[in-house]
Design an enzyme around this catalytic site. Structure first.
Site, PDB file in Angstrom:
ATOM      1  N   ASP A   4      -6.892   9.144   1.036  1.00  0.00           N
ATOM      2  CA  ASP A   4      -5.546   8.773   1.503  1.00  0.00           C
ATOM      3  C   ASP A   4      -4.616   9.973   1.406  1.00  0.00           C
ATOM      4  O   ASP A   4      -3.501   9.881   0.875  1.00  0.00           O
ATOM      5  CB  ASP A   4      -5.004   7.601   0.692  1.00  0.00           C
ATOM      6  CG  ASP A   4      -3.829   6.899   1.391  1.00  0.00           C
ATOM      7  OD1 ASP A   4      -3.689   7.066   2.617  1.00  0.00           O
ATOM      8  OD2 ASP A   4      -3.067   6.196   0.710  1.00  0.00           O
ATOM      9  N   GLY A  60       6.574  -1.704  -5.337  1.00  0.00           N
ATOM     10  CA  GLY A  60       5.785  -2.073  -4.173  1.00  0.00           C
ATOM     11  C   GLY A  60       5.320  -3.502  -4.294  1.00  0.00           C
ATOM     12  O   GLY A  60       5.642  -4.218  -5.265  1.00  0.00           O
ATOM     13  N   MET A  93       2.433  -4.593  -4.910  1.00  0.00           N
ATOM     14  CA  MET A  93       1.415  -4.806  -5.937  1.00  0.00           C
ATOM     15  C   MET A  93       1.895  -4.497  -7.349  1.00  0.00           C
ATOM     16  O   MET A  93       1.264  -4.909  -8.314  1.00  0.00           O
ATOM     17  CB  MET A  93       0.181  -3.947  -5.633  1.00  0.00           C
ATOM     18  CG  MET A  93      -0.536  -4.360  -4.366  1.00  0.00           C
ATOM     19  SD  MET A  93      -1.202  -6.042  -4.485  1.00  0.00           S
ATOM     20  CE  MET A  93      -1.851  -6.239  -2.817  1.00  0.00           C
ATOM     21  N   GLY A 147       9.795   3.457  -8.724  1.00  0.00           N
ATOM     22  CA  GLY A 147       9.438   2.896  -7.427  1.00  0.00           C
ATOM     23  C   GLY A 147       8.831   1.517  -7.578  1.00  0.00           C
ATOM     24  O   GLY A 147       8.300   1.159  -8.639  1.00  0.00           O
TER      25      GLY A 147
END
Length: 625
Positions: free
Chosen positions: A137, A21, A23, A19
């Site tokens: 989260d 992202g 960041m 994956g």
């Protein structure tokens, strides 16, 4: 900085991309020190611009927080550090899917299993809270569900120590996913474990109804609803929910933390209130996940009635005469089943007379049972016994295969029929019960192999369907390491069952054990299936592409629908370079592309940890009918 496949970061060999992202990137990697796949999470150098130093500190904090936690329902962190200017965290690789992909599926994700997911997450949070760690989260994307029903909670990246001190959150900075936040988290107030359980309550609501309790098209609307409105009536979204669901979710999602469950025990008591009315009793303990869940519940001090309930009170004792009748019927059924099995095997010529005697389960009399160390009233069952661990001569006399090593593999070979008969007459099998074996339960295996990681299938015919631990993964041609095929990563350490089958051929059962001390990293399984009859079977075409997981689509027409089996994955236009479709593996996926007025097209994609392409790119023009 993007790491190339085959490069190393610290000691970890990069084998794929899981994956990406804004960041950083999560890579699939191989740890050569302990011979296992790992997920390596990296932080892109300079990510965050002016806040780069703060983000790097938070990244390191994630490793420290997660390193405190050792629980079967929490992703384990193995190592963290910095190499080649890249900060990284090496963690457990979980071969599963996030709840975000499972939520739309009713058929493949039964209600009892959804409740069990919530139960496992609650126990994981309890473990974290007891060690002073909040998650902050909790959401479907951070809950991973494996094929055997086990759940792993991931990403403690914004977690916080309950003891305060050293928190990196700035004043006025909202951390987390707004749709799942508690009111006190939105307001920036001091948090405790009840905030995480509020978030889990939102997940539970979504699992039951398919919608979130606080809808909102914008963050402003969403935040207002969480702070000031009550959750939507769940019965209006799902009419078959019990009336108690209203009161349960009113407590789970209360604005004030004091009115919510304070811990996993109280939270699961609320869950059980709905479960006992909604889930049939025989489904309240899923077969795959229930034993581990029950043990974890016991360790956490949660009563069996909560995780989940059993019928109250001891079962009434059956009359003695009934027990005798049940015993006789069971014994007769076992003998009949054994006789039928032996007759079939004799007809096919696969079992000599002496082996047939060894396979027939006898109904022991009381003295015979006692001699074997069994209770006098023991009843033999139809479940096959594990393979006994005899030497070559003893194994032949017992009518079982003999483990042999050849080169880099260990295979189980059966003695010749005549040799088995001679040895059976000369050396009868010992009367003692065979020792326990770690080989999976199931029919007696036709062969056994050992590998450190992979298996190569040089099997004939190459159209043989391969099932790994009961799950279809493709055909032999997909995993022969030739012509686009790859080698199959077997999985976790320990025993596995591989089944090879094809219409017209005798099904073959193989035991494959993954062990660090195996001679080779890859074992070659070259068994030939025995032909029994000439029957036609659909031939599966060769692979179209291979990948470690991501697949990009460029299809004409763009609104073509992608399905796999009975599951709709989405429109082709949804899976472009910025948001590729991510497929699980190892397995071959048969994806069907279809659109009105066009001829459907099937694309076969192999997902393998050792695939030589990070992303498969599918470019297809569907022809008009």
């Amino acid at each position: 900085m993007t790491l190339k496949l085959g490069s190393t970061l610290a000691r970890f060999e990069i084998t794929g991309v899981l994956g990406e992202g804004a960041m950083g990137t999560v890579y699939l990697a191989h740890d050569p020190q302990i011979e296992r796949p790992v997920a390596v999470k990296t932080l892109r150098p300079g990510a965050g611009g002016e806040q780069a130093q703060e983000i790097a500190s938070r990244f390191l904090k994630e490793a420290k927080l997660a390193g405190r936690l050792q629980h079967p329902n929490i992703v384990t962190v193995y190592e963290a550090g910095r190499d080649q200017g890249v900060d990284f965290i090496a963690m457990e690789y979980v071969d599963g899917e996030p709840l975000t992909r499972l939520l739309p599926s009713e058929k493949e994700f039964p209600l009892a299993e959804r409740v069990d997911v919530v139960r496992q997450v609650a126990l994981a949070l309890e473990h974290a809270h007891e060690r002073g760690v909040l998650h902050r989260d909790v959401k479907p994307a951070n809950i991973l569900r494996m094929r055997d029903g086990r759940v792993k909670v991931a990403d403690f990246g914004i977690g916080k120590l309950l003891t305060a001190g050293g928190d990196l959150t700035r004043t006025g900075q909202m951390i987390g996913s707004p749709a799942y936040m508690s009111p006190e988290q939105i307001r920036g107030e001091k948090l405790d474990g009840r905030s995480d359980f509020f978030s889990l309550g939102v997940v539970f609501y979504e699992l039951l109804t398919g919608s979130r309790p606080f809808p909102g098209d914008t963050i402003t609307t969403l935040v207002y609803q969480i702070l000031h409105t009550e959750p939507r009536d769940p019965l209006k979204l799902r009419a078959d929910l019990p009336a108690s669901a209203r009161e349960v979710f009113a407590r789970l999602l209360a604005k004030s933390p004091d009115k919510r469950p304070a811990n996993a025990k109280e939270f699961l008591r609320e869950v059980h209130t709905i479960e006992k009315e909604l889930v049939p009793p025989e489904q309240t303990r899923p077969l795959a996940a229930a034993p581990a869940a029950a043990l974890r519940a016991s360790a956490a001090g949660i009563p069996e009635a909560v995780a989940p309930a059993e019928p109250a009170g001891p079962a009434p004792e059956a009359p003695r005469s009934s027990s005798v009748i049940v015993f006789l019927f069971a014994a007769a059924a076992v003998i009949l089943a054994a006789a039928i099995l032996i007759a079939i095997l004799r007809r096919t010529g696969r079992v000599p007379e002496t082996e047939a005697v060894a396979l027939a389960p006898a109904v022991p009399t009381a003295p015979a049972a006692s001699a074997r160390g069994l209770p006098a009233n023991a009843v033999p069952t139809a479940t096959p016994a594990p393979l006994p661990t005899h030497g070559p001569r003893e194994a032949a006399s017992a009518g079982v295969g003999v483990l042999r090593e050849s080169g880099g593999e260990t295979a189980l070979s059966r003695p010749a029929r005549g040799e088995a008969s001679r040895q059976a007459r000369a050396e009868p099998a010992p009367a003692a019960a065979p020792p326990e074996s770690s080989i999976p339960a199931g029919p007696l295996a036709d062969g056994a192999y050992r590998t450190r990681r992979f298996a190569k299938f040089s099997t004939s015919p190459d159209q043989a369907r391969i099932y790994l631990d009961g799950r279809y993964v493709g055909i032999a041609d997909d995993w022969d390491d030739h012509g686009g095929g790859k080698t199959l990563e077997i999985g976790r350490e320990g025993p596995h069952r591989v089944r090879l089958e094809l219409p017209g051929y005798r099904t073959m059962q193989l035991d494959v054990t993954v062990a660090p001390d195996a001679k080779d990293d890859t074992v070659d399984i070259g068994d030939e299936l025995e032909r029994e009859s000439k029957v036609p079977f659909p031939k599966i075409p060769k692979l179209d592409d291979r990948t470690v997981g991501p697949v990009e689509f460029k299809v004409d027409p763009p609104d073509a629908e992608i399905t796999e089996g009975n599951r709709v994955l989405g429109r082709a236009s949804s899976f472009g370079p910025d948001s590729p479709l991510r497929l699980s593996g190892p397995m071959a996926h048969d994806l069907v592309l279809s659109a009105p007025g066009r001829k459907p097209r099937t694309v076969r994609i192999l997902v393998a940890s050792n695939a030589d392409r990070e992303v498969a790119k599918v470019k297809v023009d569907l022809k008009k009918e």
